[in-house]
Design an enzyme around this catalytic site. Structure first.
Site, mmCIF file in Angstrom:
data_model
loop_
_atom_site.group_PDB
_atom_site.id
_atom_site.type_symbol
_atom_site.label_atom_id
_atom_site.label_comp_id
_atom_site.label_asym_id
_atom_site.label_seq_id
_atom_site.Cartn_x
_atom_site.Cartn_y
_atom_site.Cartn_z
ATOM 1 N N SER A 1 5.535 -111.180 -138.823
ATOM 2 C CA SER A 1 5.117 -112.229 -137.886
ATOM 3 C C SER A 1 5.657 -113.590 -138.335
ATOM 4 O O SER A 1 5.809 -114.500 -137.520
ATOM 5 C CB SER A 1 3.590 -112.297 -137.804
ATOM 6 O OG SER A 1 3.064 -111.039 -137.459
ATOM 7 N N SER B 1 -8.361 -116.633 -135.422
ATOM 8 C CA SER B 1 -8.967 -115.998 -134.267
ATOM 9 C C SER B 1 -8.080 -116.430 -133.115
ATOM 10 O O SER B 1 -8.057 -117.602 -132.719
ATOM 11 C CB SER B 1 -10.403 -116.474 -134.065
ATOM 12 O OG SER B 1 -10.905 -115.830 -132.918
ATOM 13 N N GLY C 1 1.535 -111.850 -128.038
ATOM 14 C CA GLY C 1 0.325 -111.046 -127.856
ATOM 15 C C GLY C 1 -0.873 -111.953 -127.667
ATOM 16 O O GLY C 1 -1.740 -111.710 -126.820
ATOM 17 N N LEU D 1 6.246 -107.774 -129.679
ATOM 18 C CA LEU D 1 5.243 -106.885 -130.269
ATOM 19 C C LEU D 1 3.920 -107.600 -130.538
ATOM 20 O O LEU D 1 3.894 -108.788 -130.868
ATOM 21 C CB LEU D 1 5.769 -106.294 -131.577
ATOM 22 C CG LEU D 1 7.011 -105.407 -131.438
ATOM 23 C CD1 LEU D 1 7.588 -105.076 -132.814
ATOM 24 C CD2 LEU D 1 6.684 -104.124 -130.676
ATOM 25 N N GLU E 1 -15.566 -123.306 -120.789
ATOM 26 C CA GLU E 1 -16.325 -123.741 -121.966
ATOM 27 C C GLU E 1 -15.610 -123.469 -123.287
ATOM 28 O O GLU E 1 -15.763 -124.223 -124.247
ATOM 29 C CB GLU E 1 -17.717 -123.090 -121.967
ATOM 30 C CG GLU E 1 -18.636 -123.582 -120.851
ATOM 31 C CD GLU E 1 -18.347 -122.961 -119.493
ATOM 32 O OE1 GLU E 1 -17.584 -121.967 -119.438
ATOM 33 O OE2 GLU E 1 -18.876 -123.455 -118.479
HETATM 34 C C1 LIG Z 1 -9.120 -112.927 -131.148
HETATM 35 C C2 LIG Z 1 -8.371 -111.983 -132.020
HETATM 36 N N1 LIG Z 1 -8.226 -110.699 -131.662
HETATM 37 C C3 LIG Z 1 -7.570 -109.838 -132.456
HETATM 38 C C4 LIG Z 1 -7.026 -110.246 -133.644
HETATM 39 C C5 LIG Z 1 -6.327 -109.263 -134.562
HETATM 40 N N2 LIG Z 1 -4.867 -109.523 -134.548
HETATM 41 C C6 LIG Z 1 -4.278 -110.261 -135.489
HETATM 42 S S1 LIG Z 1 -2.638 -110.467 -135.224
HETATM 43 C C7 LIG Z 1 -2.700 -109.527 -133.826
HETATM 44 C C8 LIG Z 1 -1.457 -109.308 -133.017
HETATM 45 C C9 LIG Z 1 -0.877 -110.604 -132.600
HETATM 46 O O1 LIG Z 1 0.274 -110.431 -131.862
HETATM 47 P P1 LIG Z 1 1.165 -111.668 -131.493
HETATM 48 O O2 LIG Z 1 0.308 -112.747 -130.944
HETATM 49 O O3 LIG Z 1 2.235 -111.180 -130.628
HETATM 50 O O4 LIG Z 1 1.673 -112.181 -132.900
HETATM 51 P P2 LIG Z 1 2.911 -111.681 -133.739
HETATM 52 O O5 LIG Z 1 2.344 -111.126 -135.000
HETATM 53 O O6 LIG Z 1 3.641 -110.648 -132.954
HETATM 54 O O7 LIG Z 1 3.715 -112.879 -133.961
HETATM 55 C C10 LIG Z 1 -3.987 -109.074 -133.586
HETATM 56 C C11 LIG Z 1 -4.393 -108.191 -132.463
HETATM 57 C C12 LIG Z 1 -7.213 -111.608 -133.990
HETATM 58 N N3 LIG Z 1 -6.756 -112.105 -135.136
HETATM 59 N N4 LIG Z 1 -7.842 -112.446 -133.152
HETATM 60 MG MG LIG Z 2 4.166 -110.820 -130.937
#
Ligand SMILES: Cc1ncc(C[n+]2csc(CCOP(=O)(O)OP(=O)(O)O)c2C)c(N)n1
Ligand SMILES: [Mg+2]
Length: 611
Positions: free
Chosen positions: A34, A118, A149, A180, A360
């Site tokens: 990431s 978060s 995501g 991804l 909110e």
């Molecule tokens: C509100 C929330 N839901 C779920 C997660 C768990 N989580 C951490 S990273 C991730 C995937 C993130 O994907 P993306 O935004 O595309 O970031 P990338 O790692 O691909 O840059 C998830 C589901 C979280 N940190 N916060």
């Molecule tokens: Mg991503």
């Protein structure tokens, strides 16, 4: 911008990748892929475009950077290492107990304004910061880096909408569209036009770019602020970019490389890697700093004993009164300002007011952003609707944010509107926030005095206001220290101590009068400070009344006043009987509902007799 050569920026990006991989491998956990997808974006931003003083991350006119995709923390730490602020040896201690470089960023670090991790919260905070910049006549920009995501989160679109409404051209969102998410591809993969269309519909200027092409990144960053709209850079990237066996591969989210893999990856990146140390960083303009100091005192109050006024209205009066002399105060509301009475402030100080409309989560994010810029933000809505921003409030606690929440329309005493409008869980949820202060005034004077302390204190505060009008029972000079309680009735021979707050205080006083006629004395305490609780006063009273306390609250039995009192006093050997709302409420008259749920004067008197 400073003309930084493209090869140098590419090299810095690879150095950031190397740091991210090395640190997460050493930690044995983290999200190196990431970091890799966003490395070119971050290198270009931090080493030529963002205007900031790398030696002084708190400088008031520095551009702000919010890593909304907080799991890419090592990339942020690497950037602050390559600009010379974080010693390189610190990176090896990533995620270790005692090291401030935590798994996700927190404001323990000088260059982090708010905790992230978060997902979906950074853009709302960015809106607050961008509004604060305008208010303070500063020309810093606020950059927010989001994952693709991540932008499935509704709060992102609440923020996008408001940024469009307020035409915040000093706010820049960068979407790292690496196709991804965590467990699989995002819903739209590399079809980044979908994101472009959405932001466009929300009133943003959209730039779609190759997020690994430094020239393209540089070009769009040079155009920041040239429009009257917020700017989103939708950057098509590859997760794990720069490392052949990671790039665009599924199954690598949140996985550190083992030592051999890390060596292999670094061997690919090292030949072109370059240090950022000594690279000139554009300086922020030396504009005057805003005056964010508290006033010496607030104007006096002017209530008469017996005046009937709802505490929600007293909140509006208080905010307008202290806002007069306290320039730090800003207000946000979610289209309820004529009910919460925040409109008294909005009308008087429109430039310091932000209508967030019915969103909110974003409202709390915006307030947190204002707080991070030295303002004292008051966010108001019906208390029950803060439940939907609970995660933002929780993260504000982690951020040690200066955030003041005021929730009106609490309990069954709101009456006719029915259960969906009644806050009956708010005390429980606000008490559970780390470092929070929870206040529950019963009359106008207490409300105003507590609001002053909210403005002067630091941290997450919640003030619970009520809908019904209640009489003023305190003189204008009465003091209400946070962590205190008021003993309103007390006589030798009292049988029991009744602890109440808000509307139930008046029921307890009525019960005291009725019982007195029958020759039964009770002590009555106003527990205006729920967290910290006025333990000293309540304990002292309880010890004089057979070690017996009755609590009465317009809140569910779980986690409210009764539990706060029981939690503090059970260790002292005090018996605590709780009167609280149980079961599902209904529309009706306030008196009917207080009676039905056993929290009115009659119920208190009955409980006193049985206790
Ligand atoms: C509100 C929330 N839901 C779920 C997660 C768990 N989580 C951490 S990273 C991730 C995937 C993130 O994907 P993306 O935004 O595309 O970031 P990338 O790692 O691909 O840059 C998830 C589901 C979280 N940190 N916060
Ligand atoms: Mg991503």
């Amino acid at each position: 911008m400073i003309e930084t050569d493209i090869e140098l920026l590419k090299g810095i990006a690879n150095q950031l990748r190397i740091h991210s991989i090395t640190a997460t491998t050493a930690a044995g956990s983290g999200h190196p892929t990431s970091c890799c997808s966003a490395a070119d974006l971050v290198a270009t931003l931090f080493f030529g475009h963002m205007r900031y003083d790398p030696k002084n991350p708190h400088f008031h006119n520095n551009d702000r950077f919010i890593l909304s995709k907080g799991h890419a923390a090592p990339l942020l730490y690497a950037a602050w290492t390559e600009n010379g602020f974080v010693p390189i040896a610190e990176l090896d201690k990533l995620r270790q107990f005692g090291c401030e470089l935590e798994g996700h960023p927190t404001p323990r670090l000088a260059f982090v304004d708010v905790a992230t991790g978060s997902l979906g919260q950074g853009l709302g905070v960015g809106v607050g910061m961008a509004r604060a910049a305008r208010l303070d006549n500063l020309d810093y920009n606020t950059y927010v880096l989001l994952g693709d995501g991540e932008i499935a989160e509704g709060a992102v679109w609440e923020a996008a909408s408001l940024a469009g409404v307020y035409k915040l051209n000093n706010l820049i969102a960068i979407v790292d569209a690496n196709r991804l998410g965590q467990s699989e591809a995002t819903a739209f993969g590399h079809d980044v036009g979908v994101y472009a269309k959405r932001f466009d519909a929300f009133g943003w200027r959209v730039e779609e770019i190759d997020g690994h092409d430094i020239e393209e990144i540089s070009e769009v960053l040079s155009g920041v602020g040239l429009d009257d709209k917020p700017l989103v850079i939708v950057a098509k990237t590859y997760k794990g970019a720069g490392v052949s066996f990671l790039q665009d591969k599924e199954g690598w989210h949140g996985k550190p490389l083992n030592k051999e893999e890390a060596t292999k990856a670094i061997a690919e990146l090292q030949p072109s890697a370059k240090s950022g140390i000594g690279v000139p960083i554009p300086a922020p303009a030396q504009l005057p700093a805003p005056n964010n100091s508290a006033p010496a005192s607030y104007p006096p109050l002017n209530y008469n004993l017996g005046d009937k006024i709802a505490t929600r209205e007293a909140y509006g009066n208080a905010l307008a009164r202290i806002g007069e002399v306290d320039q730090r105060i800003v207000a946000v509301d979610g289209d309820t300002k004529n009910s919460t009475f925040a409109d008294k402030f909005f009308k008087k100080f429109p430039e310091r007011s932000t209508e967030c409309y019915i969103a909110e989560q974003n409202m709390v994010g915006v307030a947190t952003g204002f707080g991070a810029r030295g303002k004292v933000p008051f966010a108001s809505t019906f208390a029950t609707f803060f439940t939907r921003a609970y995660d933002q409030i929780r993260v504000a606690g982690i951020s040690k944010a200066n955030l003041k929440l005021v929730g009106s329309h609490v309990g069954v005493s709101i009456g006719e509107d029915g259960p969906s409008q009644m806050a009956l869980e708010d005390l429980a949820m606000m008490r559970a926030i780390v470092g929070s202060t929870v206040l529950y005034p019963s009359d106008a004077v207490a409300t105003e005095k507590l609001l002053e302390q909210m403005a002067l204190g630091k941290g997450v505060y919640f003030l619970r206001t009520s809908r019904p009008k209640t009489p003023v029972i305190y003189g204008n000079d009465e003091q209400f220290p946070v962590g205190g309680a008021k003993v309103l009735r007390q006589n030798a021979g009292d049988k029991v101590t009744v602890v109440a707050a808000g509307v139930t205080l008046f029921e307890a006083l009525k019960a005291a009068d009725a019982l007195k006629a029958e020759g039964i004395g009770i002590t009555v305490i106003d527990a205006y400070s729920i967290k910290p609780l006025g333990k000293k006063e309540i304990l002292a009273a309880a010890q004089k009344t057979n070690n017996t306390v009755i609590t009465v609250e317009d809140h569910y039995a779980e986690g409210g006043l009764g539990d706060a009192v029981a939690g503090e006093l059970s260790v002292e050997g005090i018996k605590v009987h709780k009167l609280a709302v149980t079961g599902l409420p209904h529309s009706g008259k306030a008196e009917e509902l207080l009676a039905k749920f056993g929290i009115d004067a009659a119920a208190i008197a009955k409980k006193v007799k049985s206790a």
